[in-house]
Design an enzyme around this catalytic site. Structure first.
Site: not given
Ligand code: NAD
Length: 356
Positions: A190, A250, A246, A222, A135
């Site tokens: 990852k 959630d 992020d 994952d 980001y």
């Protein structure tokens, strides 16, 4: 102890008023000053984060933030949209560590979309790095103007990047937090595909040497997404980068089924923090006095614990919230058969009474 109160838009002013009510009832020497932010500030001063609001936030020990945004601002140029206020505050205050607890209260187990036995007693903490990663890397593309369309473009890319100090400081925050809890950290990466996250994994492993009393496990993102819905209680503290955090925060929030219940904190290196509910400004129910103020009240409790060093006052608020839930009081978003449905202000009053 100085607190900047930034209510914002939509239900923001309604829910923040209840948190302020609870804070006042604690009878601590708290100095609170309110300033506009988001759409409200755009209306008042032509900018979502006016200089005076930013200055107040910078000078305060902590910021209590409601929510910003409304669909009516969607046509404004991006720098003037309400959401820019929160990004501006994160950047100006250097808020690099985002804490998102997901706690399932026994009385609200039914609200989860998972089987009750999977979430009963759930208490996990997602720590998301907030100022690095893809980001904040270099975006590239061939837009016709900075905010314009990609006319005729054949590619666009963003750069994922983390520095050693950025990983070290968030890893330390996670290990320290785990020491106050069940002493387990899951670092999500990852590393099998991305160099950035092999580096992340290596640095977290190095920092772990200073915390031999805390268990560290590494998990690919994952798999973490899968484990969060399969066996969420296996986790204690989850630490990860900005983008994975992020998404996973959630997902974790929804395990409890009630967005109106979830607080959050974003901290900088000096312990100064911004505290806000995990939900948005809910323009669909704004002004009706039915919003759930508990996420904001619980955010105020986090503020007392992390920035104002008042753990006892924080515990009092959390216990009071548990008590009103046990009494059967519910706002509409968490209502179920047999409960007593109350509005925003009545819920705030009940928490004040339950403080004892
Ligand atoms: P939202 O979280 O505002 O609302 C989603 C749904 O949950 C709505 O149906 C809403 O009524 C309900 N809800 C949310 N909080 C509630 C509460 N306390 N009590 C009862 N019900 C509640 O998300 P959205 O609708 O996608 O976004 C609305 C606006 O909020 C947008 O402008 C968005 O950009 C903004 N937003 C701001 C923040 C922030 O200020 N940090 C975060 C997310 C979204």
């Amino acid at each position: 102890m100085k607190i900047a109160i930034l209510p914002g838009d939509g239900i923001g002013p309604e829910i923040v008023a209840e948190a302020v009510k609870v804070l006042r009832a604690l009878a601590l020497p708290l100095e609170m000053e309110t300033a506009p932010v988001g759409g409200a500030a755009y209306e008042a001063a032509g900018h979502p984060l006016p200089e005076a609001t930013l200055k107040l936030a910078q000078q305060a020990d902590a910021v209590l933030f409601g929510a910003v945004g409304d669909w009516k601002y969607d046509t404004l140029p991006r720098p003037l949209r309400p959401e820019q206020a929160i990004l501006g505050l994160r950047k100006a205050l250097g808020l690099f560590a985002n804490f998102r607890p997901a706690i399932c209260y026994p009385e609200l187990t039914h609200a989860s979309s998972l089987k009750p036995e999977l979430v009963q007693g759930l208490d996990i903490l997602i720590i998301r790095e907030l100022t690095g990663d893809i980001y904040f890397g270099q975006p590239r593309g061939r837009r016709t103007a900075p905010d314009g369309p990609f006319a005729g473009a054949d590619e666009a890319f963003d750069t994922m990047r983390y520095s050693r100090p950025e990983i070290e400081r968030i890893a330390r925050v996670a290990f320290e937090a785990a020491r106050q809890r069940r002493r387990k950290v899951t670092s999500v990466d990852k590393a099998n595909v991305l160099e950035t996250f092999q580096f992340w994994k290596d640095v977290v492993t190095e920092v772990h040497r200073d915390y031999p009393d805390v268990e560290l496990e590494h998990m690919y993102v994952d798999n973490a997404a899968m484990q969060l819905v399969k066996a969420p209680k296996k986790f204690d503290v989850v630490v990860t980068g900005n983008m994975f955090g992020d998404i996973l925060s959630d997902e974790a929030a929804m395990l409890t089924g009630s967005i109106g219940m979830l607080p959050s904190a974003s901290l900088n290196e000096r312990g100064q923090g911004l505290y806000e509910p995990s939900h948005g400004s809910a323009p669909d129910i704004a002004g009706r006095g039915i919003a759930n103020p508990l996420a904001t009240i619980l955010s105020a409790a986090m503020m007392l614990r992390f920035s104002l060093k008042q753990p006892e006052a924080a515990r009092r608020i959390e216990a009071a919230v548990q008590k009103v839930l046990a009494q059967g009081l519910r706002t509409a978003d968490i209502a179920h058969e047999g409960c007593t449905v109350v509005g925003t202000a009545a819920m705030g009053d009940a928490v004040v009474r339950a403080l004892g």
